[in-house]
Design an enzyme around this catalytic site. Structure first.
Site, PDB file in Angstrom:
ATOM      1  N   GLU A   4       0.812  -1.219   0.000  1.00  0.00           N
ATOM      2  CA  GLU A   4       0.000   0.000   0.000  1.00  0.00           C
ATOM      3  C   GLU A   4       0.846   1.269   0.000  1.00  0.00           C
ATOM      4  O   GLU A   4       0.324   2.353  -0.249  1.00  0.00           O
ATOM      5  CB  GLU A   4      -0.954  -0.004   1.198  1.00  0.00           C
ATOM      6  N   HIS A  41      -3.936   3.392   2.668  1.00  0.00           N
ATOM      7  CA  HIS A  41      -3.489   4.207   1.533  1.00  0.00           C
ATOM      8  C   HIS A  41      -3.775   3.531   0.188  1.00  0.00           C
ATOM      9  O   HIS A  41      -3.200   3.921  -0.839  1.00  0.00           O
ATOM     10  CB  HIS A  41      -1.990   4.499   1.645  1.00  0.00           C
TER      11      HIS A  41
END
Length: 250
Positions: A16, A45
């Site tokens: 991520e 994220h």
């Protein structure tokens, strides 16, 4: 290749932060698959790179948080170990969940995991089950590990960017580590060049930080499972290269 050195049958990478610290792009995902990743998990994220929103549905090997409602993509995937590996043909369930302590509001990860594990019982629907809990608080990670103990092969935390020293097999057979740690330059502030984070703490003013560009340490968790039960036979931390002390499975 690291996977070959470990004789690993299946490799999962949390990515991520792979796009300079903020999300994932399809091009970077393809690089990770080419390097040996069998599945990629995400986190809070996940969609910082907006292009992934329109592309994630087309790639079943990228797993977004299961308990993040109304976002595209799959929160779990059942994969088959490829031919040519010792466990070829075995089924591996991979899922990714977000914690709720000190994180943005999402659905209950305990309830979401409970439903998924009831749908895919270990040893019947899946030969191995890996859960990536992307969470801030180690207490939540530990509670979640015990909650899933005996029903999953592996519960491993991500998100804090620092490897914890608690890799173990829990009493009912689930491998656990609070946080696998980041793969990146540890002469940094959680992977970012030190200058901007230090300024932010001193002044309260923020700007987008840049990734630290020093030598990276590869961090992860190595788990061996029992063929008969799918539970963990052993769990060992992995750290290789860079600044941290090396840890290699026996």
């Amino acid at each position: 290749m690291l996977r070959e050195r470990l004789a690993a049958d299946f490799t999962v990478v949390n990515a991520e932060n792979a796009a300079a610290g903020f999300g994932l792009t399809r091009a970077i995902a393809e690089e990770l698959f080419a390097a040996g990743a069998d599945a990629i998990t995400l986190g809070n994220h996940a969609f910082d790179q907006r292009e992934l929103i329109g592309e994630i549905d087309a790639e079943p090997r990228i797993i977004k948080p299961l308990n993040w409602p109304k976002t595209p993509g799959r929160g779990a995937g059942l994969f088959e170990v490829p031919a040519g590996r010792a466990a070829a043909g075995k089924k591996v369930l991979v899922t990714n969940l977000l914690g709720r302590v000190f994180m943005n509001p999402v659905d209950d990860p305990f309830e979401a995991a409970d439903r998924l594990l009831a749908q895919y019982p270990l040893g019947r629907a899946a030969d191995a089950i890996l859960i990536d809990l992307h969470a801030e608080a180690t207490s939540e990670m530990m509670a979640f590990g015990h909650f899933c103990d005996g029903r999953a092969s592996i519960v491993v935390g991500t998100h804090t960017h620092v490897p914890t020293a608690d890799a173990q097999v829990l009493p009912n057979g689930t491998a656990f580590q609070s946080d696998a740690g980041m793969t990146g330059d540890y002469d940094s502030v959680i992977g970012m060049d030190k200058t901007e984070p230090i300024r932010r703490f001193q002044t309260g003013l923020s700007a987008r930080p840049e990734p630290a560009k020093g030598t990276a340490t590869v961090c992860g968790l190595f788990v061996e499972t029992d063929d008969a039960t799918g539970l963990a036979a052993r769990a060992a931390p992995l750290r290789l290269g860079g600044r941290l002390s090396e840890a290699w499975p026996d």
